[in-house]
Scaffold this motif. Sequence first.
Motif, PDB file in Angstrom:
ATOM      1  N   ALA A 137      18.166  57.767  49.676  1.00 38.44           N
ATOM      2  CA  ALA A 137      17.246  56.987  50.524  1.00 38.44           C
ATOM      3  C   ALA A 137      18.055  56.058  51.411  1.00 38.44           C
ATOM      4  O   ALA A 137      18.265  54.893  51.064  1.00 38.44           O
ATOM      5  N   PRO A 138      18.528  56.542  52.558  1.00 40.75           N
ATOM      6  CA  PRO A 138      19.377  55.712  53.418  1.00 40.75           C
ATOM      7  C   PRO A 138      18.770  54.354  53.762  1.00 40.75           C
ATOM      8  O   PRO A 138      19.487  53.357  53.836  1.00 40.75           O
ATOM      9  N   SER A 139      17.468  54.284  53.948  1.00 40.99           N
ATOM     10  CA  SER A 139      16.849  53.006  54.328  1.00 40.99           C
ATOM     11  C   SER A 139      16.958  51.968  53.225  1.00 40.99           C
ATOM     12  O   SER A 139      16.951  50.766  53.503  1.00 40.99           O
ATOM     13  N   GLU A 140      17.026  52.395  51.978  1.00 45.82           N
ATOM     14  CA  GLU A 140      17.115  51.434  50.880  1.00 45.82           C
ATOM     15  C   GLU A 140      18.433  50.662  50.946  1.00 45.82           C
ATOM     16  O   GLU A 140      18.522  49.521  50.514  1.00 45.82           O
ATOM     17  N   ILE A 141      19.453  51.278  51.535  1.00 42.36           N
ATOM     18  CA  ILE A 141      20.739  50.605  51.751  1.00 42.36           C
ATOM     19  C   ILE A 141      20.783  49.957  53.123  1.00 42.36           C
ATOM     20  O   ILE A 141      21.137  48.789  53.276  1.00 42.36           O
ATOM     21  N   ARG A 142      20.421  50.687  54.149  1.00 43.80           N
ATOM     22  CA  ARG A 142      20.662  50.250  55.524  1.00 43.80           C
ATOM     23  C   ARG A 142      19.637  49.269  56.055  1.00 43.80           C
ATOM     24  O   ARG A 142      19.944  48.469  56.931  1.00 43.80           O
ATOM     25  N   ALA A 143      18.412  49.344  55.536  1.00 48.54           N
ATOM     26  CA  ALA A 143      17.365  48.451  56.039  1.00 48.54           C
ATOM     27  C   ALA A 143      17.309  47.132  55.280  1.00 48.54           C
ATOM     28  O   ALA A 143      16.691  46.184  55.745  1.00 48.54           O
ATOM     29  N   ARG A 144      17.931  47.059  54.120  1.00 42.49           N
ATOM     30  CA  ARG A 144      17.831  45.870  53.271  1.00 42.49           C
ATOM     31  C   ARG A 144      19.086  45.010  53.395  1.00 42.49           C
ATOM     32  O   ARG A 144      20.167  45.415  52.950  1.00 42.49           O
ATOM     33  N   PRO A 145      19.001  43.828  53.956  1.00 41.36           N
ATOM     34  CA  PRO A 145      20.167  42.940  54.002  1.00 41.36           C
ATOM     35  C   PRO A 145      20.760  42.694  52.612  1.00 41.36           C
ATOM     36  O   PRO A 145      21.976  42.626  52.451  1.00 41.36           O
ATOM     37  N   PHE A 146      19.895  42.587  51.595  1.00 41.11           N
ATOM     38  CA  PHE A 146      20.372  42.380  50.237  1.00 41.11           C
ATOM     39  C   PHE A 146      21.271  43.529  49.786  1.00 41.11           C
ATOM     40  O   PHE A 146      22.372  43.317  49.253  1.00 41.11           O
ATOM     41  N   ALA A 147      20.833  44.770  50.002  1.00 35.55           N
ATOM     42  CA  ALA A 147      21.613  45.931  49.585  1.00 35.55           C
ATOM     43  C   ALA A 147      22.915  46.028  50.368  1.00 35.55           C
ATOM     44  O   ALA A 147      23.959  46.414  49.823  1.00 35.55           O
ATOM     45  N   ARG A 148      22.866  45.669  51.636  1.00 35.54           N
ATOM     46  CA  ARG A 148      24.086  45.714  52.451  1.00 35.54           C
ATOM     47  C   ARG A 148      25.106  44.690  51.967  1.00 35.54           C
ATOM     48  O   ARG A 148      26.324  44.928  51.989  1.00 35.54           O
ATOM     49  N   GLU A 149      24.638  43.565  51.472  1.00 35.77           N
ATOM     50  CA  GLU A 149      25.545  42.587  50.867  1.00 35.77           C
ATOM     51  C   GLU A 149      26.188  43.155  49.605  1.00 35.77           C
ATOM     52  O   GLU A 149      27.380  42.931  49.351  1.00 35.77           O
ATOM     53  N   VAL A 150      25.412  43.886  48.814  1.00 32.64           N
ATOM     54  CA  VAL A 150      25.962  44.502  47.604  1.00 32.64           C
ATOM     55  C   VAL A 150      27.055  45.492  47.976  1.00 32.64           C
ATOM     56  O   VAL A 150      28.119  45.527  47.349  1.00 32.64           O
ATOM     57  N   VAL A 151      26.815  46.309  49.004  1.00 34.56           N
ATOM     58  CA  VAL A 151      27.818  47.280  49.449  1.00 34.56           C
ATOM     59  C   VAL A 151      29.111  46.574  49.822  1.00 34.56           C
ATOM     60  O   VAL A 151      30.209  46.959  49.384  1.00 34.56           O
ATOM     61  N   LYS A 152      29.014  45.525  50.608  1.00 35.38           N
ATOM     62  CA  LYS A 152      30.225  44.827  51.062  1.00 35.38           C
ATOM     63  C   LYS A 152      30.932  44.127  49.912  1.00 35.38           C
ATOM     64  O   LYS A 152      32.170  44.057  49.869  1.00 35.38           O
ATOM     65  N   ASP A 153      30.158  43.624  48.960  1.00 34.97           N
ATOM     66  CA  ASP A 153      30.764  42.989  47.791  1.00 34.97           C
ATOM     67  C   ASP A 153      31.561  44.004  46.980  1.00 34.97           C
ATOM     68  O   ASP A 153      32.667  43.722  46.511  1.00 34.97           O
ATOM     69  N   VAL A 154      30.997  45.206  46.816  1.00 37.85           N
ATOM     70  CA  VAL A 154      31.687  46.242  46.052  1.00 37.85           C
ATOM     71  C   VAL A 154      32.988  46.643  46.738  1.00 37.85           C
ATOM     72  O   VAL A 154      34.029  46.796  46.091  1.00 37.85           O
ATOM     73  N   VAL A 155      32.962  46.804  48.051  1.00 35.88           N
ATOM     74  CA  VAL A 155      34.163  47.212  48.786  1.00 35.88           C
ATOM     75  C   VAL A 155      35.286  46.192  48.615  1.00 35.88           C
ATOM     76  O   VAL A 155      36.455  46.552  48.447  1.00 35.88           O
ATOM     77  N   THR A 156      34.945  44.913  48.635  1.00 35.77           N
ATOM     78  CA  THR A 156      35.985  43.891  48.482  1.00 35.77           C
ATOM     79  C   THR A 156      36.609  43.905  47.091  1.00 35.77           C
ATOM     80  O   THR A 156      37.714  43.376  46.901  1.00 35.77           O
ATOM     81  N   ARG A 157      35.926  44.521  46.123  1.00 42.44           N
ATOM     82  CA  ARG A 157      36.435  44.539  44.749  1.00 42.44           C
ATOM     83  C   ARG A 157      37.168  45.827  44.393  1.00 42.44           C
ATOM     84  O   ARG A 157      37.678  45.955  43.282  1.00 42.44           O
ATOM     85  N   MET A 158      37.185  46.805  45.304  1.00 35.06           N
ATOM     86  CA  MET A 158      37.830  48.083  45.009  1.00 35.06           C
ATOM     87  C   MET A 158      39.324  47.874  44.769  1.00 35.06           C
ATOM     88  O   MET A 158      40.002  47.162  45.507  1.00 35.06           O
TER      89      MET A 158
END
Length: 411
Positions: free
Chosen positions: A366-387
């Motif tokens: 469900a691309p919109s669940e990631i791309r449309a939600r500012p909250f989910a986009r913050e989670v994505v960026k947080d995960v990338v910084t921890r890789m």
Amino acid sequence: MDELPIGRRVAYWRGRRKMSQQVFADRLGKSKSWVDKVERGIRRLDKFTVVYEIADVLQVDVQLLLGREAERRPDGAGFVDPIEVEEVRAAIERYQQMDDYFRPSRAAPPPLPGLRQTLDHAWLTYQHAKYGALVRMLPRLLGDAQAAAGTRAGGADGDDTTRLLSEVWQVTSAVMRKAGETELASMAADRAMSAAYRGGDPLLIGVSARLVAASLLAAGRIRPAMEISMVAANRLADSGDPARLAVYGALLLQGALAAARIGDKATARELLDVAAAAAGALGRDATYYWTSFGPTEVVVHRVAASVELGDGEAAVRAHAGLAEEDLGGLAVERQAAHLIELARASVQLGEPDRAAEFLLRADRLAPSEIRARPFAREVVKDVVTRMRHPGSATAELQALVEELGPVPEIG
């Protein structure tokens, strides 16, 4: 759009509203020739009163006519277009019924069966996490539902239309909350509650209360969110009716999330256990009143509540008891939201690579669940910084981050 002359912008929005020049002119009380000259730039729009009247007829924010627009996002990639969100904002702030009182519409409101069919399609669009498509539907649906409720007041037909209007406000609140528009979500939830009271349906009141609570929770008003969930749930308790049981359980789950958000582990656990008993009595996963509730949904909320409490281990443990076929039976929106919670749990356990896998699964589902939600986009960026090390998941997630761009402020 912001570089176009105002006349061209008027023509653009008239086209979006599928109005002919003659219909547009009639609604303005002008001639077709006047409209044509405005759109071609021959006649200037130098009076704000006229510009505001045009914006009113076109049901857009006046700032859009003046060319002060937000940056548009790629179409069809799962994003919600900020311009279309502004159209929803204009529809919410317009008070259609007041307009119809002072300036009765010449057109008859849409028939109730057609409105119901459109509303059902809107809810299905939400459940499939097609948020951009839903946002595009809402301005017209809101206008039609309000017009129908205004002209059919009184009697059984009027009650049915008022209840339908409540559901239209409900789906509006739900998608605006997903888009991070907490103020609009709260306004729509409040109007859903008002219409539900007028319609006299206690279950619609309960569903609306859940949306009010969800909007309060999104705005950081946690204790009021928990209070309204519990008050509404208590009013619906002790019933063998399946629909009533489902709404009651959904309210308990909302209250459990609020309790977890403030760190009240005991209350969250108690509410989840009571909800589990209700789900057991219901015996299956159901979507009464478009509210998802059942045994699987209780487990999904146990995961989310554990994450809110900072207990990633408990979240993973709860998820382990969830059969894959049961999760697959939920709406796409619920499945993708659950995957995001599992990503957050993985971060809490110090496993960013696993978190990345969950996020990528959610994006594929469900691309919109990631791309449309500012909250989910913050989670994505947080995960990338921890890789910690490169890999295929890392590269794919990094590409997603670049596509997402800046995360807008939630408000």
